[in-house]
Design a protein around this motif. Structure first.
Motif: not given
Length: 692
Positions: A24-26, A97-110, A411-415
């Motif tokens: 929810k925070c993300v 689920g790690r792959l999904l989290r990491v790729v989503t975080a990269v999208c938010l950072i970019l 960036l907060i969501g990615a972290l």
């Protein structure tokens, strides 16, 4: 009493799932970041010096490129998430689920990176073109076109080679030319109007002295008409007569010889030689005071509408004051915007898949996807007006705060995604379609619903077109109605606040109404929104129309997520959630930006109202056609009779309910029947009491 307390505690635990708090925070951070930047992008394009035509082009092209994000990443994650073959086993590392989290975080950072880079686009400024005076003179050697020098930069126009076109002239006079061009710059004794156009006399010359038949008029004009000026170009002569108000002279301008900076030694005029026409001037028509041998016979004419004449040789020779390089600014902004739009679009698809996976929807119950989206929508309601208010406090750099807020939230969501390893994004066992084991569901028992998927995709794309027809340029409409930047942000608040309770109970609401009926309702409310915008005269009407967005966007989006969740096999969950994103926010957004961008630049507000009226009619027709096709043709065919399930599938349902933390009767809907068709279609169908 103890049973009641236990039941109450269980209900509270179901309502507040601690495992879903970080998700929810993300979503809150993601939608807050989107809200801080999305309504201000159309105005930011104008603030860097782009005109509305260039901004419309960017708004249409960027969504097309953004398709790459959800299309590529959705398929990639699904492919890498399959961690075992048909013989069984356990999911691989990506299945956690790690792959999904990491790729989503990269999208938010970019997304944060590329949108912030838009602040570095070089500024350009284009002032309204000034139209300097143009003079025309012609003698036996050729013709001359003189133009006032552009005072802004003291330069003359220069081009490569020869520039051909026409020059409209009138009120021609005979006289003597001199090297300093003083005569041609003197005021004309008489002037003529240009409101009436008369036919010209033309003759194709077969020799150096063409024969022309013409008529004499009043005595005071007899000499001029008997010996009129001949303007000959490429063997064709045009004869100017006093009764004719306009003569279109074809000519070819030769590029002037100027320094590299196009500056001119003459501080007042730029003189261009032509490769034609030549003028035949009778000697007896020269002024009496001219002495023979000291006078070069010539004709001068007033130039009429040099910058507006069709096919005019000076059509693009106005004086323009430019700061920076408009072409460079447009190119840089277009490239950065295309790269920037890819990442939030991809992140939206990935977060949709995360909601579907994390809420653990099973064949016996619903997964409360809407509640996750409702919490995120709070950010969409809170921060856009605050970002707009902050922008108004910084008039020199108004868009720095919205762009920075966007980057911070992303960036907060990615972290959170990178450091929260307990987010429930691991794939449930029963989602993996295998052919063995107690949880096995052979793929040949699952019907392919490709046609229905394509139909829903087309409907969502059409709804996205209608959405983009409003939201793509709504900020300009607000400004045209004397609105402010903070009021632009408030338009998102007006649409997001009613969406919070609607999304909270969205699954029950969609279950009760039915997917197709939600889409039909959305088309109907688009008609109301477009009608209201077409006749709105102040900002309050825009706010009222934006409140209706809960029916046209919020419920439509959650319905699309839920529909594709069931239409697409579980091993293609991410791809399935990418489909509505591509349809609505890529294809639909592109088409809507093109359609609503077809307005007049001279009267944008009135022209936009005409577009709103047309799109309102289109929305009404879509609602009527969809209603008729679905309820008269599709719904009767989609109803399926229940069939008894295979024994191993009944066992799978039992284990499935246990995986979800509920018994078989958690929703009161398990009666030992199995109906694949009812999973996917509207009316009289149930999957955990869910209607399609």
């Amino acid at each position: 009493m103890n049973d009641q307390k236990t039941q109450k505690s269980a209900n509270m635990k179901t309502l507040v799932n601690k495992n879903l708090i970080t998700l929810k925070c993300v979503l809150f951070c993601f939608l807050s970041g989107i809200g801080c930047i999305f309504p201000f992008l159309p105005m930011h394009m104008l603030s860097v010096g782009l005109d509305r035509g260039e901004a419309r082009l960017i708004s249409a092209v960027a969504p097309c490129v953004a398709i790459l994000g959800p299309a590529v990443l959705g398929c990639l994650i699904d492919k890498l998430s399959v961690g075992r073959g048909s013989t069984g086993g356990t999911p691989g590392p990506s299945g956690s689920g790690r792959l999904l989290r990491v790729v989503t975080a990269v999208c938010l950072i970019l997304s944060a990176l590329f949108y912030t880079l838009l602040l570095a686009v070089p500024y350009t400024e284009r002032h309204e073109a000034r139209r300097p005076q143009v003079l025309f003179m012609c003698d036996a050697d050729g013709a001359y076109v003189m133009q006032e020098v552009c005072k802004e930069d003291m330069t003359c126009n220069r081009w490569t080679g020869v520039k051909s076109g026409v020059l409209a002239v009138g009120s021609c006079e005979y006289g003597c030319a001199d090297e300093n061009m003083t005569w041609v710059r003197q005021p004309f004794a008489t002037t003529t109007t240009t409101s009436t156009l008369s036919p010209m006399y033309n003759s194709v010359a077969n020799s150096t002295a063409p024969t022309v038949n013409f008529t004499t008029y009043d005595d005071d004009e007899e000499d001029f008409d008997v010996h009129p000026p001949h303007l000959c170009y490429k063997g064709e002569c045009q004869v100017y007569m006093r009764h004719a108000n306009r003569l279109r002279v074809p000519l070819s301008l030769v590029a002037p010889e100027l320094p590299d900076d196009n500056s001119t030694a003459d501080s007042d005029w730029c003189t261009y030689r032509t490769s034609g026409p030549q003028c035949i001037v009778p000697l007896d028509q020269l002024p009496a005071e001219a002495e023979f041998g000291e006078c070069k016979p010539a004709v001068r004419c007033q130039v009429l509408d040099p910058y507006d004449e069709p096919d005019g040789v000076l059509a693009d020779a106005e004086c323009r004051l430019q700061i920076g390089d408009p072409a460079y600014t447009f190119t840089v902004y277009l490239i950065l915007r295309m790269l920037a739009d890819i990442w939030p679009t991809a992140a939206l698809a990935l977060l949709g898949a995360a909601c579907v996976i994390a809420t653990r929807e099973t064949s016996l119950g619903r997964g409360d996807v809407g509640r996750q989206l409702a919490f995120g929508t709070l950010g969409l309601a809170i921060f856009p007006p605050l970002a707009g208010l902050a922008a108004e406090q910084m008039p020199e750099t108004p868009y720095v705060v919205p762009f920075v807020l966007h980057a911070v939230f992303m960036l907060i969501g990615a972290l959170i995604l990178l450091f929260d390893s307990h987010m429930p994004l691991s794939t449930p066992e029963w989602w993996w379609h295998t052919s063995t084991g107690v949880l096995a569901m052979p793929m040949n028992t699952v019907r392919r619903y490709g046609a229905e998927t394509a139909a829903v995709f087309a409907v969502v794309a059409l709804l996205g077109t209608l959405w983009s027809g409003i939201d793509a340029y709504l900020p300009w409409t607000v400004l045209d109605l004397n609105g402010t930047i903070s009021k632009v942000g408030l338009t998102l608040t007006a649409g997001a606040l009613p969406a919070v309770p609607a999304l909270w109970w969205a699954e029950a609401l969609v279950d009760y109404i039915g997917h197709s009926n939600v889409f039909i309702t959305a088309f109907t409310f688009y008609t109301l929104r477009y009608t209201g915008l077409a006749y709105s005269t102040d900002y309050s009407w825009i706010v009222v129309c934006e409140v209706l967005e809960v029916f046209t966007l919020s419920l439509v989006w959650v319905t699309a997520v839920l529909y594709f969740r069931h239409l697409v096999p579980r091993k293609y969950t991410t791809t399935g959630q990418a489909l509505p994103v591509i349809a609505h926010f890529c294809i639909g957004r592109c088409i809507g930006a093109i359609v609503s961008g077809m307005v007049s630049l001279e009267a944008p507000l009135e022209s936009m109202r005409s577009v709103y009226r047309a799109l309102g009619v289109c929305a009404l027709l879509c609602a009527a056609v969809y209603l008729a096709l679905y309820h008269l043709l599709l719904a009767p065919r989609c109803a399926a009779r229940p069939v008894a399930p295979p024994h191993h599938l009944l066992q799978a349902s039992t284990v499935d309910g246990q995986l979800n933390g509920r018994g078989l009767n958690a929703n009161g809907g398990s009666n030992g029947t199995y109906s694949p068709m009812r999973v996917y279609h509207e009316e009289r169908s149930r999957k955990g009491h869910f209607r399609y």
